[in-house]
Scaffold this motif. Sequence first.
Motif, short mmCIF file in Angstrom:
data_model
loop_
_atom_site.label_atom_id
_atom_site.label_comp_id
_atom_site.label_asym_id
_atom_site.label_seq_id
_atom_site.Cartn_x
_atom_site.Cartn_y
_atom_site.Cartn_z
N CYS A 186 0.85 -1.19 0.00
CA CYS A 186 0.00 0.00 0.00
C CYS A 186 0.88 1.24 0.00
O CYS A 186 2.11 1.15 0.12
CB CYS A 186 -0.97 -0.01 1.18
SG CYS A 186 -0.30 0.58 2.75
N CYS A 242 3.91 -2.69 8.15
CA CYS A 242 3.16 -1.48 7.78
C CYS A 242 2.01 -1.26 8.76
O CYS A 242 1.23 -2.17 9.03
CB CYS A 242 2.63 -1.60 6.35
SG CYS A 242 1.58 -0.23 5.86
N CYS A 283 -1.50 -1.62 6.37
CA CYS A 283 -1.93 -2.87 5.74
C CYS A 283 -1.30 -4.10 6.36
O CYS A 283 -1.63 -5.22 5.97
CB CYS A 283 -1.66 -2.83 4.23
SG CYS A 283 0.09 -3.01 3.81
ZN LIG Z 1 1.12 -0.96 3.69
#
Ligand SMILES: [Zn+2]
Length: 248
Positions: A170, A243, A246
């Motif tokens: 992402c 992350c 995500c």
């Molecule tokens: Zn991400």
Amino acid sequence: MNDEQLLRYSRHILLPEIGIEGQEKLLAARALVIGAGGLGSPVALYLASAGLGNITLCDNEDVDLTNLQRQIVHRTESIGRKKVESARATLAAINPEVRVTALPERVDGKRLEALAAQSDVVIDGSDNFATRHAVNRACVRAKKPLVSGAAVRFDGQVAVFDLRVPGAPCYACLFPESGESEDVRCAVMGVFAPLTGIVGSIQAAEALKLITGSGETLAGRLLLLDALAMQVRTIKLRKDPACAVCGA
Ligand SMILES: [Zn+2]
């Protein structure tokens, strides 16, 4: 499609990668475009001319004289009007059969997530990291493909984050929300006029490819354009397992 549509879109229909089937997908599709400025202008113009059936445009700003050097969906007589209203008028003149929803708002949070969830593709033409991160979060939650773009000075970037696909990176994998990214707003920076046209046109191309399923998109890649040297390169993006947006 009726006879007029077959003529209007004939140069798409002639492409085996699009054809009647692809054009019908475009006519039935819904796109969410964030920003009706430098990038949103070519994005909206090409989505509308290409017959993308339903376009929702979000931007809370008014057209200003300094916008007209690059924000090609607006006209001199639109100065002082809401950008989304100005853009809707231009798009209606180009292709009256496209349904344009003009939202003169800075969308965020649940509202943005709901708009993303109703869309087949989200195109980010905003000019600041706060909005880009909000759009990314909405697309991650709604599992929608995000076509991200940026243009400042002579430097452009485009990437596709196909968040329908498990394991896809992402925007925050690339630019963490907590990062010290310097927010170079085009409100105060110079921007080479056609740079926004080049970057926005690439975003429009990627959106049309995502809808029609044609070719290979920039999913998982970042395209970097140096318009001063006119050099383009792409780098591979990887999902960051840690992350904050995500990651598991
Ligand atoms: Zn991400």
